[in-house]
Enzyme design. Structure first.
Site, PDB file in Angstrom:
ATOM      1  N   LYS A  77      -2.690  10.013  -6.371  1.00 30.69           N
ATOM      2  CA  LYS A  77      -1.372   9.468  -6.063  1.00 30.69           C
ATOM      3  C   LYS A  77      -1.280   9.087  -4.581  1.00 30.69           C
ATOM      4  CE  LYS A  77       1.035  12.451  -9.395  1.00 30.69           C
ATOM      5  NZ  LYS A  77       2.058  13.532  -9.494  1.00 30.69           N
ATOM      6  N   ILE A 144      -6.376   8.897   2.046  1.00 35.35           N
ATOM      7  CA  ILE A 144      -7.073   9.726   3.033  1.00 35.35           C
ATOM      8  C   ILE A 144      -8.480  10.060   2.566  1.00 35.35           C
ATOM      9  CG2 ILE A 144      -6.180  11.947   2.169  1.00 35.35           C
ATOM     10  CD1 ILE A 144      -5.821  12.676   5.207  1.00 35.35           C
ATOM     11  N   ASP A 146     -11.745  12.570   3.675  1.00 33.60           N
ATOM     12  CA  ASP A 146     -12.257  13.579   4.630  1.00 33.60           C
ATOM     13  C   ASP A 146     -13.767  13.757   4.526  1.00 33.60           C
ATOM     14  OD1 ASP A 146     -11.819  15.193   2.363  1.00 33.60           O
ATOM     15  OD2 ASP A 146     -10.126  16.231   3.261  1.00 33.60           O
TER      16      ASP A 146
HETATM   17  N1  HPA Z   1      -2.910  15.682   3.388  1.00 31.33           N
HETATM   18  C1  HPA Z   1      -2.673  15.441   2.088  1.00 31.33           C
HETATM   19  N2  HPA Z   1      -3.636  15.318   1.177  1.00 31.33           N
HETATM   20  C2  HPA Z   1      -4.906  15.449   1.614  1.00 31.33           C
HETATM   21  C3  HPA Z   1      -5.214  15.681   2.958  1.00 31.33           C
HETATM   22  C4  HPA Z   1      -4.158  15.813   3.891  1.00 31.33           C
HETATM   23  O1  HPA Z   1      -4.352  16.045   5.106  1.00 31.33           O
HETATM   24  N3  HPA Z   1      -6.557  15.736   3.060  1.00 31.33           N
HETATM   25  C5  HPA Z   1      -7.036  15.525   1.810  1.00 31.33           C
HETATM   26  N4  HPA Z   1      -6.057  15.348   0.931  1.00 31.33           N
END
Ligand code: HPA
Ligand code: MG
Length: 226
Positions: A77, A144, A146
């Site tokens: 989402k 996002i 990571d």
């Molecule tokens: N925020 C929200 N969802 C996420 C984040 C974050 O920093 N890192 C990975 N999913």
């Protein structure tokens, strides 16, 4: 949409870098929903800044595309707001050029986080049949990224449908120690390894309805913990 030219530079093409010391903006300088008062530490990236950066990324995407048809794969989402705004910008930018683009949007759902921690198991819940991407230019749009683990798994899945080309746009990339996967081709902001919310990014499904990207406060973490 402005008709300003954007200067393409290797520096900004890799994303706008927010340093570890970046304190964010004082909450009192901006408006945000009353139900989140006390739950935020700061305004990390204001909504207007996100919108400007999105327009820049749209220009890069249009510049790089050799086709006037593109399938955008929105990763739900967390990617829904960025995806919606990026697609609008791609249309607006390309409609001012001979490269008048048609964009088809498909959705895929991934889930790997509980509270603010990444879990091992990744679920891809998506359209059964992704054959609409076969032979097409595909742009995966993520809120996002990571470790890049999720993106790596998703790319592998997408490539089984034999698209002509796959690129990835990520609004945020976190500077984390164990990067194992692929980084996006288009990056909005490179941010420190902090948990952020807003602009469709959630903490246990809360804060998606916040327009700015913010750092959650300790009170917020406790209040919405499961
Ligand atoms: N925020 C929200 N969802 C996420 C984040 C974050 O920093 N890192 C990975 N999913
Ligand atoms: Mg989430």
């Amino acid at each position: 949409m402005s008709d300003f030219k954007m200067i393409r530079s290797p520096k900004t093409d890799q994303g706008i870098v927010l340093e570890d010391e970046w304190p964010g903006y004082d909450l009192n300088l901006f408006t945000y929903p009353e139900h989140y008062h006390g739950d935020l530490e700061n305004i990390y990236i204001p909504h207007g800044v996100i919108m400007d950066r999105t327009e820049c990324l749209a220009r890069l995407v249009v510049d790089d595309t050799d086709d006037n048809y593109m399938v955008v794969l929105c990763v739900l989402k967390g990617g829904y707001k960025f995806c919606a705004d990026l697609v609008e910008c791609i249309k607006a930018v390309s409609h001012n050029t001979p490269k008048h683009m048609t964009v088809r949007v498909e959705f895929i759902r991934l889930k790997s986080y509980l509270n603010d921690q990444s879990t091992e198991d990744l679920h891809i819940i998506g359209p059964e049949d992704l054959s609409v991407i076969t032979g097409k230019n595909v742009l995966i749009v993520e809120g996002i990224v990571d470790t890049g683990k999720t993106m790596k798994a998703l790319l592998k899945h997408v490539k089984t449908f034999q698209p002509k080309m796959v690129k990835v746009a990520g609004l945020l990339v976190k500077r984390v120690p164990n990067v194992v996967g692929t980084l996006p081709d288009y990056v909005g902001f490179v941010i420190p390894n902090r948990f952020v919310v807003g602009y469709a990014l959630d903490y246990n499904e809360y804060f998606r309805d916040l327009n700015h990207i913010c750092v959650i406060s300790d009170q917020g973490k406790v209040k919405y913990k499961i």
